[in-house]
Motif scaffolding. Structure first.
Motif, PDB file in Angstrom:
ATOM      1  N   VAL A  12       0.807  -1.218   0.000  1.00 46.47           N
ATOM      2  CA  VAL A  12       0.000   0.000   0.000  1.00 46.47           C
ATOM      3  C   VAL A  12       0.842   1.269   0.000  1.00 46.47           C
ATOM      4  CG1 VAL A  12      -2.014  -1.104   1.007  1.00 46.47           C
ATOM      5  CG2 VAL A  12      -0.341  -0.035   2.504  1.00 46.47           C
ATOM      6  N   GLN A  13       2.091   1.189   0.445  1.00 47.80           N
ATOM      7  CA  GLN A  13       2.960   2.367   0.396  1.00 47.80           C
ATOM      8  C   GLN A  13       3.530   2.571  -1.000  1.00 47.80           C
ATOM      9  OE1 GLN A  13       5.774   1.771   3.631  1.00 47.80           O
ATOM     10  NE2 GLN A  13       4.545   3.142   4.912  1.00 47.80           N
ATOM     11  N   GLN A  14       3.830   1.484  -1.691  1.00 52.33           N
ATOM     12  CA  GLN A  14       4.404   1.602  -3.031  1.00 52.33           C
ATOM     13  C   GLN A  14       3.334   1.687  -4.122  1.00 52.33           C
ATOM     14  OE1 GLN A  14       7.247  -1.508  -3.732  1.00 52.33           O
ATOM     15  NE2 GLN A  14       8.576  -0.847  -2.074  1.00 52.33           N
ATOM     16  N   GLN A  15       2.136   1.168  -3.840  1.00 51.59           N
ATOM     17  CA  GLN A  15       1.066   1.149  -4.832  1.00 51.59           C
ATOM     18  C   GLN A  15      -0.239   1.697  -4.233  1.00 51.59           C
ATOM     19  OE1 GLN A  15       1.677  -3.188  -5.356  1.00 51.59           O
ATOM     20  NE2 GLN A  15       1.607  -2.710  -7.541  1.00 51.59           N
ATOM     21  N   PRO A  16      -0.247   2.939  -3.785  1.00 51.17           N
ATOM     22  CA  PRO A  16      -1.459   3.465  -3.146  1.00 51.17           C
ATOM     23  C   PRO A  16      -2.667   3.495  -4.080  1.00 51.17           C
ATOM     24  CG  PRO A  16       0.122   5.228  -3.533  1.00 51.17           C
ATOM     25  CD  PRO A  16       0.825   3.935  -3.836  1.00 51.17           C
ATOM     26  N   ASP A  17      -2.457   3.728  -5.369  1.00 52.39           N
ATOM     27  CA  ASP A  17      -3.586   3.737  -6.305  1.00 52.39           C
ATOM     28  C   ASP A  17      -4.215   2.352  -6.428  1.00 52.39           C
ATOM     29  OD1 ASP A  17      -3.241   6.435  -6.789  1.00 52.39           O
ATOM     30  OD2 ASP A  17      -1.988   6.113  -8.561  1.00 52.39           O
ATOM     31  N   ARG A  18      -3.377   1.325  -6.467  1.00 53.20           N
ATOM     32  CA  ARG A  18      -3.874  -0.055  -6.557  1.00 53.20           C
ATOM     33  C   ARG A  18      -4.622  -0.436  -5.279  1.00 53.20           C
ATOM     34  NH1 ARG A  18      -6.340  -3.675  -8.605  1.00 53.20           N
ATOM     35  NH2 ARG A  18      -5.559  -5.788  -8.655  1.00 53.20           N
ATOM     36  N   LYS A  20      -6.240   1.629  -3.379  1.00 57.00           N
ATOM     37  CA  LYS A  20      -7.514   2.349  -3.436  1.00 57.00           C
ATOM     38  C   LYS A  20      -8.498   1.651  -4.369  1.00 57.00           C
ATOM     39  CE  LYS A  20      -9.368   6.974  -4.104  1.00 57.00           C
ATOM     40  NZ  LYS A  20      -9.066   8.359  -4.480  1.00 57.00           N
ATOM     41  N   GLU A  21      -8.013   1.176  -5.517  1.00 58.45           N
ATOM     42  CA  GLU A  21      -8.866   0.457  -6.482  1.00 58.45           C
ATOM     43  C   GLU A  21      -9.515  -0.775  -5.852  1.00 58.45           C
ATOM     44  OE1 GLU A  21      -6.522  -0.781  -9.800  1.00 58.45           O
ATOM     45  OE2 GLU A  21      -5.993   1.267 -10.366  1.00 58.45           O
ATOM     46  N   THR A  22      -8.755  -1.468  -5.029  1.00 59.91           N
ATOM     47  CA  THR A  22      -9.248  -2.699  -4.430  1.00 59.91           C
ATOM     48  C   THR A  22      -9.888  -2.479  -3.059  1.00 59.91           C
ATOM     49  OG1 THR A  22      -7.028  -3.174  -3.595  1.00 59.91           O
ATOM     50  CG2 THR A  22      -7.643  -4.188  -5.677  1.00 59.91           C
ATOM     51  N   HIS A  23     -10.046  -1.217  -2.680  1.00 60.72           N
ATOM     52  CA  HIS A  23     -10.715  -0.826  -1.429  1.00 60.72           C
ATOM     53  C   HIS A  23     -10.002  -1.386  -0.204  1.00 60.72           C
ATOM     54  CE1 HIS A  23     -13.949   0.790  -3.872  1.00 60.72           C
ATOM     55  NE2 HIS A  23     -13.929  -0.350  -4.546  1.00 60.72           N
ATOM     56  N   ILE A  24      -8.668  -1.318  -0.217  1.00 59.16           N
ATOM     57  CA  ILE A  24      -7.881  -1.705   0.945  1.00 59.16           C
ATOM     58  C   ILE A  24      -7.613  -0.444   1.760  1.00 59.16           C
ATOM     59  CG2 ILE A  24      -5.679  -2.616   1.752  1.00 59.16           C
ATOM     60  CD1 ILE A  24      -5.579  -4.313  -0.798  1.00 59.16           C
ATOM     61  N   PHE A  25      -8.218  -0.384   2.952  1.00 56.68           N
ATOM     62  CA  PHE A  25      -8.084   0.797   3.799  1.00 56.68           C
ATOM     63  C   PHE A  25      -7.369   0.487   5.107  1.00 56.68           C
ATOM     64  CE2 PHE A  25     -11.875   1.557   1.162  1.00 56.68           C
ATOM     65  CZ  PHE A  25     -11.413   2.659   0.476  1.00 56.68           C
ATOM     66  N   ALA A  26      -7.103  -0.800   5.348  1.00 55.71           N
ATOM     67  CA  ALA A  26      -6.385  -1.224   6.546  1.00 55.71           C
ATOM     68  C   ALA A  26      -5.508  -2.411   6.162  1.00 55.71           C
ATOM     69  CB  ALA A  26      -7.358  -1.626   7.645  1.00 55.71           C
ATOM     70  N   THR A  27      -4.440  -2.601   6.907  1.00 57.47           N
ATOM     71  CA  THR A  27      -3.572  -3.737   6.638  1.00 57.47           C
ATOM     72  C   THR A  27      -3.360  -4.532   7.910  1.00 57.47           C
ATOM     73  OG1 THR A  27      -1.567  -2.431   7.020  1.00 57.47           O
ATOM     74  CG2 THR A  27      -2.353  -2.594   4.754  1.00 57.47           C
ATOM     75  N   PRO A  28      -3.154  -5.821   7.799  1.00 60.89           N
ATOM     76  CA  PRO A  28      -3.228  -6.612   6.578  1.00 60.89           C
ATOM     77  C   PRO A  28      -4.681  -6.882   6.176  1.00 60.89           C
ATOM     78  CG  PRO A  28      -2.749  -8.062   8.407  1.00 60.89           C
ATOM     79  CD  PRO A  28      -2.766  -6.652   8.945  1.00 60.89           C
ATOM     80  N   THR A  29      -4.900  -7.000   4.877  1.00 59.26           N
ATOM     81  CA  THR A  29      -6.209  -7.333   4.330  1.00 59.26           C
ATOM     82  C   THR A  29      -6.054  -8.496   3.368  1.00 59.26           C
ATOM     83  OG1 THR A  29      -6.994  -5.046   4.468  1.00 59.26           O
ATOM     84  CG2 THR A  29      -8.168  -6.488   2.953  1.00 59.26           C
ATOM     85  N   LEU A  30      -6.920  -9.481   3.497  1.00 64.98           N
ATOM     86  CA  LEU A  30      -6.956 -10.621   2.592  1.00 64.98           C
ATOM     87  C   LEU A  30      -8.315 -10.607   1.912  1.00 64.98           C
ATOM     88  CD1 LEU A  30      -5.743 -13.286   1.522  1.00 64.98           C
ATOM     89  CD2 LEU A  30      -6.792 -14.410   3.500  1.00 64.98           C
TER      90      LEU A  30
END
Length: 57
Positions: A12-18, A20-30
């Protein structure tokens, strides 16, 4: 389950747009997309049995 899945890792730090596209707002997310319905698990995944139950596997 070896060979029965495709895994994509999104930093999420290197690919913030990706993220956002996949609706990842917290980590870790599976995210399990197939078979439907889509399911998301967020947080501690150290208990394998609990993760599999959460994914309906």
């Amino acid at each position: 389950m070896k060979g029965c899945y495709d895994l994509e890792v999104i930093d999420v730090q290197q690919q913030p747009d990706r993220a956002k596209e996949t609706h990842i707002f917290a980590t870790p997310t599976l995210i399990k997309q197939l078979p439907p319905p889509l399911q998301k698990l967020v947080g501690d995944m150290s208990d394998n049995d609990r993760v599999l139950i959460g994914l309906g596997i």
